[in-house]
Design a protein around this motif. Structure first.
Motif, PDB file in Angstrom:
ATOM      1  N   UNK A   1       0.825  -1.208   0.000  1.00 38.64           N
ATOM      2  CA  UNK A   1       0.000   0.000   0.000  1.00 38.64           C
ATOM      3  C   UNK A   1       0.861   1.261   0.000  1.00 38.64           C
ATOM      4  N   UNK A   2       1.944   1.254   0.756  1.00 36.95           N
ATOM      5  CA  UNK A   2       2.863   2.392   0.734  1.00 36.95           C
ATOM      6  C   UNK A   2       3.363   2.639  -0.692  1.00 36.95           C
ATOM      7  N   UNK A   3       3.754   1.559  -1.358  1.00 35.86           N
ATOM      8  CA  UNK A   3       4.302   1.682  -2.713  1.00 35.86           C
ATOM      9  C   UNK A   3       3.241   2.133  -3.710  1.00 35.86           C
ATOM     10  N   UNK A   4       2.051   1.567  -3.605  1.00 40.42           N
ATOM     11  CA  UNK A   4       0.972   1.899  -4.539  1.00 40.42           C
ATOM     12  C   UNK A   4       0.533   3.353  -4.393  1.00 40.42           C
ATOM     13  N   UNK A   5       0.472   3.847  -3.165  1.00 40.92           N
ATOM     14  CA  UNK A   5      -0.039   5.195  -2.912  1.00 40.92           C
ATOM     15  C   UNK A   5       0.991   6.295  -3.162  1.00 40.92           C
ATOM     16  N   UNK A   6       2.274   5.948  -3.177  1.00 37.27           N
ATOM     17  CA  UNK A   6       3.315   6.984  -3.298  1.00 37.27           C
ATOM     18  C   UNK A   6       4.208   6.846  -4.531  1.00 37.27           C
ATOM     19  N   UNK A   7       4.229   5.674  -5.152  1.00 39.55           N
ATOM     20  CA  UNK A   7       5.138   5.455  -6.270  1.00 39.55           C
ATOM     21  C   UNK A   7       6.546   5.080  -5.850  1.00 39.55           C
ATOM     22  N   UNK A   8       6.786   4.981  -4.538  1.00 34.47           N
ATOM     23  CA  UNK A   8       8.113   4.594  -4.047  1.00 34.47           C
ATOM     24  C   UNK A   8       8.345   3.105  -4.294  1.00 34.47           C
ATOM     25  N   UNK A   9       9.560   2.717  -4.628  1.00 30.54           N
ATOM     26  CA  UNK A   9       9.836   1.296  -4.884  1.00 30.54           C
ATOM     27  C   UNK A   9       9.983   0.485  -3.596  1.00 30.54           C
ATOM     28  N   UNK A  10       9.669  -0.794  -3.688  1.00 18.82           N
ATOM     29  CA  UNK A  10       9.934  -1.729  -2.600  1.00 18.82           C
ATOM     30  C   UNK A  10      11.260  -2.420  -2.901  1.00 18.82           C
ATOM     31  N   UNK A  11      12.163  -2.428  -1.914  1.00 21.68           N
ATOM     32  CA  UNK A  11      13.494  -3.002  -2.114  1.00 21.68           C
ATOM     33  C   UNK A  11      13.742  -4.076  -1.046  1.00 21.68           C
ATOM     34  N   UNK A  12      13.765  -5.353  -1.435  1.00 17.30           N
ATOM     35  CA  UNK A  12      13.982  -6.433  -0.461  1.00 17.30           C
ATOM     36  C   UNK A  12      15.455  -6.573  -0.072  1.00 17.30           C
ATOM     37  N   UNK A  13      15.700  -6.724   1.224  1.00 16.70           N
ATOM     38  CA  UNK A  13      17.063  -6.807   1.751  1.00 16.70           C
ATOM     39  C   UNK A  13      17.170  -8.017   2.686  1.00 16.70           C
ATOM     40  N   UNK A  14      18.316  -8.690   2.662  1.00 15.63           N
ATOM     41  CA  UNK A  14      18.496  -9.833   3.554  1.00 15.63           C
ATOM     42  C   UNK A  14      19.983 -10.063   3.807  1.00 15.63           C
ATOM     43  N   UNK A  15      20.285 -10.822   4.870  1.00 17.91           N
ATOM     44  CA  UNK A  15      21.672 -11.214   5.135  1.00 17.91           C
ATOM     45  C   UNK A  15      21.702 -12.578   5.816  1.00 17.91           C
ATOM     46  N   UNK A  16      22.856 -13.226   5.752  1.00 21.14           N
ATOM     47  CA  UNK A  16      23.124 -14.429   6.528  1.00 21.14           C
ATOM     48  C   UNK A  16      24.599 -14.398   6.894  1.00 21.14           C
ATOM     49  N   UNK A  17      25.084 -15.433   7.578  1.00 23.14           N
ATOM     50  CA  UNK A  17      26.468 -15.362   8.036  1.00 23.14           C
ATOM     51  C   UNK A  17      27.048 -16.761   8.282  1.00 23.14           C
ATOM     52  N   UNK A  18      28.359 -16.792   8.432  1.00 26.43           N
ATOM     53  CA  UNK A  18      29.068 -18.061   8.587  1.00 26.43           C
ATOM     54  C   UNK A  18      29.002 -18.618  10.005  1.00 26.43           C
ATOM     55  N   UNK A  19      28.678 -17.778  10.978  1.00 21.40           N
ATOM     56  CA  UNK A  19      28.580 -18.240  12.368  1.00 21.40           C
ATOM     57  C   UNK A  19      27.216 -17.852  12.927  1.00 21.40           C
ATOM     58  N   UNK A  20      26.150 -18.489  12.409  1.00 20.18           N
ATOM     59  CA  UNK A  20      24.803 -18.075  12.794  1.00 20.18           C
ATOM     60  C   UNK A  20      24.328 -18.729  14.084  1.00 20.18           C
TER      61      UNK A  20
END
Length: 246
Positions: free
Chosen positions: A153-172
């Motif tokens: 809804x934020x993206x639809x109402x404003x035109x701002x893009x949605x940007x997915x972010x993630x991380x993982x690690x070697x010692x989780x």
């Protein structure tokens, strides 16, 4: 006897956890520890140019509720300016204090209450054109790794893009809770991904809206699984809720 003492301690901690001074103390401790982990680890983050491009522009950065720990210093290092959406209960307010130390302001609200107010404030922030939003589409109560509609809804109402972010690690260290919160230990290798921006047209139909939601969910699940696969055989489950762990 030991169980009784543990229960009493938990009740006492939950009681004092609501005190602002305790929350600020813990926020400072976590802030220092997270920076220690960050600076003792090796970083391999793809798509940083996208993060930097939208660091001070209207954009909606989304990440799973269990993958927030090491994104905070990445945001600070790259001088991202914006607002994090946080639950308005004790846990959310404590986390918001820590995020403030990393440079993010807060909009309080949740799927359980305050949703309309959050939507209005978030749209207002994005329409000003100077700040981004950061939120977990499966928070604050799950189900885990399921994309709720708020970011759409934020993206639809404003035109701002949605940007997915993630991380993982070697010692989780995956905590035994609904979001399988990932704690990264010092001296790790941290792998991260900033995905391509996804825009939603104002005229998007209900059917297409659901397709976009499902596509974003699939992208974010794949992000997490691909990154985890580099370091561990553990696979985070979808559809977990806090009630399962009570």
């Amino acid at each position: 006897m030991k169980k009784s003492i543990k229960k009493r301690f938990r009740r006492f901690f939950r009681f004092i956890y609501g005190w602002g001074v305790i929350q600020w103390f813990l926020a400072i401790v976590y802030y220092v520890l997270i920076w220690f982990v960050y600076f003792t680890s090796t970083k391999e983050i793809k798509g940083l140019e996208i993060l930097r491009k939208y660091a001070r522009k209207p954009a909606i950065f989304v990440f799973w509720h269990g993958r927030t720990m090491m994104l905070s210093p990445v945001i600070a290092i790259n001088r991202v300016r914006g607002y994090a959406i946080a639950d308005n209960r004790k846990d959310g307010r404590a986390i918001a204090k820590m995020e403030k130390l990393f440079g993010l302001k807060t909009i309080y609200g949740s799927s359980a209450g305050g949703g309309v107010n959050v939507l209005k404030r978030g749209i207002n922030v994005l329409n000003k054109g100077k700040d981004c939003l950061a939120l977990s589409p499966d928070g604050p109560r799950g189900p885990s790794m399921r994309f709720h509609d708020g970011a759409l809804y934020f993206a639809k109402m404003t035109g701002a893009p949605i940007i997915p972010v993630c991380y993982s690690c070697s010692r989780p260290w995956f905590l035994n809770r609904w979001d399988r919160y990932l704690l990264m230990k010092p001296f790790s290798v941290m792998a991260g991904t900033v995905g391509e921006p996804i825009f939603i047209d104002r005229k998007t139909s209900i059917e297409d809206f659901e397709k976009i939601r499902k596509n974003l969910e699939d992208i974010m699940v794949k992000q997490a699984y691909d990154l985890d696969k580099k370091f561990t055989d553990f696979r985070v489950e979808q559809d977990l809720t806090p009630e399962i762990f009570k």
